[in-house]
Design a protein around this motif. Structure first.
Motif, PDB file in Angstrom:
ATOM      1  N   ASP A  45       4.353  62.889  -5.840  1.00 52.58           N
ATOM      2  CA  ASP A  45       4.028  64.469  -6.218  1.00 52.58           C
ATOM      3  C   ASP A  45       4.943  64.666  -7.370  1.00 52.58           C
ATOM      4  N   SER A  46       4.053  65.473  -8.357  1.00 60.26           N
ATOM      5  CA  SER A  46       4.986  65.725  -9.665  1.00 60.26           C
ATOM      6  C   SER A  46       5.846  66.762  -9.439  1.00 60.26           C
ATOM      7  N   SER A  47       5.800  67.411  -8.390  1.00 58.68           N
ATOM      8  CA  SER A  47       6.952  68.333  -8.037  1.00 58.68           C
ATOM      9  C   SER A  47       8.136  67.984  -7.463  1.00 58.68           C
ATOM     10  N   ALA A  48       8.017  66.341  -7.000  1.00 58.40           N
ATOM     11  CA  ALA A  48       9.217  65.912  -6.055  1.00 58.40           C
ATOM     12  C   ALA A  48      10.515  66.081  -6.700  1.00 58.40           C
ATOM     13  N   GLY A  49      10.531  65.741  -7.820  1.00 57.98           N
ATOM     14  CA  GLY A  49      12.091  65.986  -8.499  1.00 57.98           C
ATOM     15  C   GLY A  49      12.640  67.367  -8.307  1.00 57.98           C
ATOM     16  N   THR A  50      11.699  68.229  -8.746  1.00 51.20           N
ATOM     17  CA  THR A  50      12.137  69.711  -8.632  1.00 51.20           C
ATOM     18  C   THR A  50      12.476  70.302  -7.129  1.00 51.20           C
ATOM     19  N   ASP A  51      11.595  69.671  -6.408  1.00 51.82           N
ATOM     20  CA  ASP A  51      11.898  69.842  -4.878  1.00 51.82           C
ATOM     21  C   ASP A  51      13.361  69.220  -4.379  1.00 51.82           C
ATOM     22  N   VAL A  52      13.599  68.033  -4.579  1.00 52.84           N
ATOM     23  CA  VAL A  52      14.868  67.451  -4.235  1.00 52.84           C
ATOM     24  C   VAL A  52      15.979  68.199  -4.882  1.00 52.84           C
ATOM     25  N   TYR A  53      15.928  68.412  -6.133  1.00 54.26           N
ATOM     26  CA  TYR A  53      17.032  69.020  -6.755  1.00 54.26           C
ATOM     27  C   TYR A  53      17.249  70.342  -6.045  1.00 54.26           C
ATOM     28  N   ARG A  54      16.310  71.283  -5.865  1.00 56.95           N
ATOM     29  CA  ARG A  54      16.488  72.581  -5.111  1.00 56.95           C
ATOM     30  C   ARG A  54      17.076  72.458  -3.831  1.00 56.95           C
ATOM     31  N   PHE A  55      16.619  71.322  -2.834  1.00 55.14           N
ATOM     32  CA  PHE A  55      17.269  71.249  -1.671  1.00 55.14           C
ATOM     33  C   PHE A  55      18.453  70.608  -1.805  1.00 55.14           C
ATOM     34  N   VAL A  56      19.142  69.840  -2.706  1.00 55.46           N
ATOM     35  CA  VAL A  56      20.378  69.469  -2.957  1.00 55.46           C
ATOM     36  C   VAL A  56      21.417  70.500  -3.450  1.00 55.46           C
ATOM     37  N   ALA A  57      20.804  71.552  -4.065  1.00 58.93           N
ATOM     38  CA  ALA A  57      21.637  72.544  -4.509  1.00 58.93           C
ATOM     39  C   ALA A  57      21.768  73.294  -3.337  1.00 58.93           C
ATOM     40  N   PHE A  58      20.658  73.554  -2.506  1.00 54.04           N
ATOM     41  CA  PHE A  58      21.022  74.588  -1.266  1.00 54.04           C
ATOM     42  C   PHE A  58      21.900  73.776  -0.278  1.00 54.04           C
ATOM     43  N   ALA A  59      21.757  72.394  -0.300  1.00 51.34           N
ATOM     44  CA  ALA A  59      22.584  71.831   0.755  1.00 51.34           C
ATOM     45  C   ALA A  59      24.059  71.981   0.416  1.00 51.34           C
TER      46      ALA A  59
END
Length: 289
Positions: free
Chosen positions: A87-101
């Motif tokens: 998925d083209s948005s996978a990198g952005t989604d992972v970054y946002r989750f790590v920042a949230f975590a």
């Protein structure tokens, strides 16, 4: 006149380490990139600054350690699976989750905990690490907008891993080598190599992902990944099949047909359980692809 940018995009090389390096750089530079994506998938936006991130194993290891502290091993496995999605948005989604975590993990002091004094949490000690009672819970909050995309991607990649474990078909090549070709929708070869290395034991084998030009090579129980994009024709040079391989493949097809119950034939259900995009590499249905 200096150009003004409305947003920032981090571009990485498509590897898990490259993505973790991009996440590290965002924290290091105190920037909030709008997009974190593979260079090959990037679609330029108006007034967007693009920064190409060079992969650093040291920085990636620090992000990996941070995810393990905040989310535990189960949470890290989900993040890893999501990062390997196509998925083209996978990198952005992972970054946002790590920042949230990371932000949520920093909000877990023990001063209001009724078990303070009896709990052996590192928060009650000078180390100031994560409380073991909350580690791993963040990844289960699937209603959270930062968690839901990662959970969804992880489920999809896990499903693709299961398809590969079920439908990989190996050919015996001369020299005692077994070879399987696959075309998954995600970069799942790194996730399934342990499964097959454990079962093949000391038997050498190769799993080649033709969609991502990656080969998993195992010999003696150990395995490694090889990127074939830089090779001539992007292809592995393999020995020919053994003399008995065609006989065994034909026997397997006849066994598959013998087990079928014609009166209960359901082609739609078969396509759901055995996606048709995989048929060209499945011995028993290759002719129907």
């Amino acid at each position: 006149m200096q150009e003004v940018y409305d947003s920032i995009a981090y571009l990485y090389d498509g590897t898990l380490e490259g993505l973790f390096t991009a996440v590290f750089c965002a924290f290091e530079r105190h920037e909030v990139p709008t997009d974190v994506c593979r260079e090959a998938d990037y679609q330029p936006r108006l007034s967007q600054l693009t920064i190409t991130i060079e992969t650093s194993l040291q920085k990636a290891d620090r992000v990996r350690a941070g995810i393990l502290r905040a989310c535990g091993r189960r949470g890290y496995r989900r993040v890893r699976r999501a990062a390997l999605s196509d998925d083209s948005s996978a990198g952005t989604d992972v970054y946002r989750f790590v920042a949230f975590a990371m932000a949520e993990n920093a909000k877990r002091p023990c001063h209001g905990c009724p078990r303070r004094g009896t709990c052996r949490s590192a928060f009650c000690s000078p180390r100031q690490s994560s409380c073991p009672k909350v580690v791993g819970r963040l990844i289960d909050d699937v209603t959270n907008p930062a968690v839901k995309p990662v959970h969804k991607l992880s489920v999809a990649v896990n499903r693709e891993c299961e398809h590969m474990r079920q439908f990989l078909r190996f050919q015996e090549l001369e020299g005692g080598l077994f070879y399987a070709r696959c075309n998954p929708k995600a970069n799942v070869v790194p996730l399934i190599m342990d499964h097959f290395a454990e079962r093949f034991n000391v038997q050498p084998f190769i799993i080649y992902d033709e969609n991502h030009a990656i080969a998993g090579i195992s010999e003696g129980g150990d395995w490694q990944l090889v990127n074939t994009r830089d090779w001539p024709d992007h292809e592995l040079k393999l020995p020919p099949a053994t003399a008995t391989e065609a006989v065994m493949a034909d026997a397997w097809r006849r066994f598959y047909r013998a087990l079928s119950v014609n009166c209960r034939y359901n082609p739609e259900l078969r396509r759901q359980l055995m996606p048709k995009r995989l048929w060209k590499n499945i011995t028993e249905v290759k002719g129907e692809a």
